[in-house]
Motif scaffolding. Structure first.
Motif, PDB file in Angstrom:
ATOM      1  N   ARG A  27       0.845 -46.208  25.754  1.00 23.25           N
ATOM      2  CA  ARG A  27      -0.082 -45.222  26.311  1.00 23.25           C
ATOM      3  C   ARG A  27       0.332 -44.930  27.747  1.00 23.25           C
ATOM      4  N   TRP A  28       0.024 -43.725  28.212  1.00 22.55           N
ATOM      5  CA  TRP A  28       0.321 -43.371  29.592  1.00 22.55           C
ATOM      6  C   TRP A  28      -0.871 -43.735  30.461  1.00 22.55           C
ATOM      7  N   ILE A  29      -0.558 -44.299  31.611  1.00 17.19           N
ATOM      8  CA  ILE A  29      -1.611 -44.746  32.528  1.00 17.19           C
ATOM      9  C   ILE A  29      -1.390 -44.080  33.880  1.00 17.19           C
ATOM     10  N   THR A  30      -2.458 -43.611  34.492  1.00 16.28           N
ATOM     11  CA  THR A  30      -2.339 -43.221  35.898  1.00 16.28           C
ATOM     12  C   THR A  30      -3.251 -44.136  36.708  1.00 16.28           C
ATOM     13  N   SER A  31      -2.721 -44.545  37.845  1.00 17.06           N
ATOM     14  CA  SER A  31      -3.522 -45.309  38.799  1.00 17.06           C
ATOM     15  C   SER A  31      -3.805 -44.358  39.944  1.00 17.06           C
ATOM     16  N   GLU A  32      -5.051 -44.289  40.371  1.00 14.82           N
ATOM     17  CA  GLU A  32      -5.420 -43.334  41.422  1.00 14.82           C
ATOM     18  C   GLU A  32      -4.771 -43.655  42.753  1.00 14.82           C
ATOM     19  N   ASN A  33      -4.472 -44.919  42.945  1.00 11.55           N
ATOM     20  CA  ASN A  33      -3.837 -45.320  44.205  1.00 11.55           C
ATOM     21  C   ASN A  33      -3.082 -46.624  44.001  1.00 11.55           C
ATOM     22  N   SER A  66      -1.474 -34.018  32.289  1.00 10.04           N
ATOM     23  CA  SER A  66      -1.476 -32.656  32.831  1.00 10.04           C
ATOM     24  C   SER A  66      -0.044 -32.135  32.847  1.00 10.04           C
ATOM     25  N   LYS A  67       0.112 -30.829  32.918  1.00 13.88           N
ATOM     26  CA  LYS A  67       1.455 -30.224  32.936  1.00 13.88           C
ATOM     27  C   LYS A  67       2.260 -30.744  34.126  1.00 13.88           C
ATOM     28  N   GLN A  68       1.578 -30.905  35.265  1.00 17.60           N
ATOM     29  CA  GLN A  68       2.253 -31.414  36.474  1.00 17.60           C
ATOM     30  C   GLN A  68       2.771 -32.826  36.266  1.00 17.60           C
ATOM     31  N   ASP A  69       1.946 -33.658  35.621  1.00 15.71           N
ATOM     32  CA  ASP A  69       2.375 -35.037  35.379  1.00 15.71           C
ATOM     33  C   ASP A  69       3.492 -35.078  34.339  1.00 15.71           C
ATOM     34  N   GLN A  70       3.399 -34.225  33.337  1.00 14.81           N
ATOM     35  CA  GLN A  70       4.487 -34.162  32.347  1.00 14.81           C
ATOM     36  C   GLN A  70       5.791 -33.788  33.035  1.00 14.81           C
ATOM     37  N   GLU A  71       5.702 -32.837  33.944  1.00 18.10           N
ATOM     38  CA  GLU A  71       6.900 -32.399  34.672  1.00 18.10           C
ATOM     39  C   GLU A  71       7.497 -33.563  35.484  1.00 18.10           C
ATOM     40  N   LEU A  72       6.600 -34.367  36.070  1.00 15.21           N
ATOM     41  CA  LEU A  72       7.077 -35.493  36.881  1.00 15.21           C
ATOM     42  C   LEU A  72       7.781 -36.528  35.996  1.00 15.21           C
ATOM     43  N   VAL A  73       7.220 -36.781  34.835  1.00 20.62           N
ATOM     44  CA  VAL A  73       7.839 -37.749  33.909  1.00 20.62           C
ATOM     45  C   VAL A  73       9.211 -37.240  33.443  1.00 20.62           C
ATOM     46  N   VAL A  74       9.283 -35.966  33.126  1.00 19.91           N
ATOM     47  CA  VAL A  74      10.572 -35.404  32.674  1.00 19.91           C
ATOM     48  C   VAL A  74      11.612 -35.533  33.783  1.00 19.91           C
ATOM     49  N   ASN A  75      11.179 -35.340  35.025  1.00 18.51           N
ATOM     50  CA  ASN A  75      12.103 -35.516  36.153  1.00 18.51           C
ATOM     51  C   ASN A  75      12.541 -36.969  36.293  1.00 18.51           C
ATOM     52  N   ILE A  85      -6.361 -43.372  31.227  1.00 19.85           N
ATOM     53  CA  ILE A  85      -5.480 -43.669  30.095  1.00 19.85           C
ATOM     54  C   ILE A  85      -5.315 -42.430  29.230  1.00 19.85           C
ATOM     55  N   PHE A  86      -4.069 -42.142  28.902  1.00 19.10           N
ATOM     56  CA  PHE A  86      -3.749 -40.975  28.077  1.00 19.10           C
ATOM     57  C   PHE A  86      -2.966 -41.482  26.868  1.00 19.10           C
ATOM     58  N   PRO A  87      -3.582 -41.433  25.675  1.00 19.46           N
ATOM     59  CA  PRO A  87      -2.923 -42.017  24.512  1.00 19.46           C
ATOM     60  C   PRO A  87      -1.564 -41.396  24.195  1.00 19.46           C
ATOM     61  N   THR A  88      -1.393 -40.109  24.501  1.00 17.68           N
ATOM     62  CA  THR A  88      -0.087 -39.496  24.225  1.00 17.68           C
ATOM     63  C   THR A  88       0.388 -38.705  25.439  1.00 17.68           C
ATOM     64  N   PHE A  89       1.694 -38.486  25.451  1.00 23.00           N
ATOM     65  CA  PHE A  89       2.326 -37.749  26.553  1.00 23.00           C
ATOM     66  C   PHE A  89       1.716 -36.360  26.716  1.00 23.00           C
ATOM     67  N   SER A  90       1.436 -35.706  25.589  1.00 21.83           N
ATOM     68  CA  SER A  90       0.964 -34.317  25.661  1.00 21.83           C
ATOM     69  C   SER A  90      -0.442 -34.214  26.271  1.00 21.83           C
ATOM     70  N   GLU A  91      -1.116 -35.346  26.394  1.00 24.07           N
ATOM     71  CA  GLU A  91      -2.441 -35.318  27.035  1.00 24.07           C
ATOM     72  C   GLU A  91      -2.369 -35.367  28.563  1.00 24.07           C
TER      73      GLU A  91
END
Ligand code: THU
Length: 154
Positions: free
Chosen positions: A134-140, A14-23, A6-12
């Motif tokens: 909040r931003w969430i990543t699921s490992e799989n 990773s740069k790679q994940d931010q790039e993916l969201v912007v795309n 869980i990442f409370p804000t977008f800026s938390e």
């Protein structure tokens, strides 16, 4: 929640994940959604680093439409059959809004993602925004679709 981050804000993110969201946000521009006015964008990062996009495509015969995630993933499977999908990000916004609305992939898309994850024998990470923003990543995908129906059940 094992398997989720869980990442409370977008800026938390990773740069790679931010790039993916912007795309994924960019992908919403090609959404064809005159019936729901709900524009969904998906961005997929391949193991090669390449990023491919999809957006929801609707139809006057409503069930004929397809979600952004499946548009992206079916395109990838049909065009680059040996590609390994590493991550997928989904975003959405209502037509006319400037702000994106939190969204998580629908059940049918999770089903499709799971079969791809099994086929490619490698985890697919999912990047999404929960309703509390909040931003969430699921490992799989398996974590996102417990007690799933799959090939082995047939
Ligand atoms: N939609 C997606 O593209 N992805 C999802 O995960 C949820 C739903 C689309 C389908 C339809 O075009 C619109 O959003 C409203 O359901």
């Amino acid at each position: 929640m094992d398997g989720f981050h869980i990442f409370p804000t977008f800026s938390e993110l990773s740069k790679q994940d931010q790039e993916l969201v912007v795309n994924a946000q960019k992908a919403t521009e090609n959404s064809y959604s005159p019936y729901s006015n709900y524009r969904v964008g998906a961005a997929v990062r391949l193991a090669s680093g390449q990023i491919l996009l999809g957006s929801n495509q609707e139809n006057a015969s409503y069930p004929a439409g397809l979600c952004a995630e499946r548009v992206a993933l079916f395109h990838i499977s049909s065009t680059y059959p040996d590609a390994i999908v590493e991550s997928i990000a989904t975003v959405a916004k209502r037509k006319g809004d400037t702000k994106f609305k939190p969204v998580t992939p629908c059940g049918i898309c999770r089903q499709v993602m799971l079969e791809l994850e099994i086929r490619q024998k490698s985890n697919i990470r999912v990047l999404m925004q929960s309703s509390d923003e909040r931003w969430i990543t699921s490992e799989n995908i398996r974590k996102l679709l417990p007690f799933s129906f799959e090939q082995d059940n047939l």
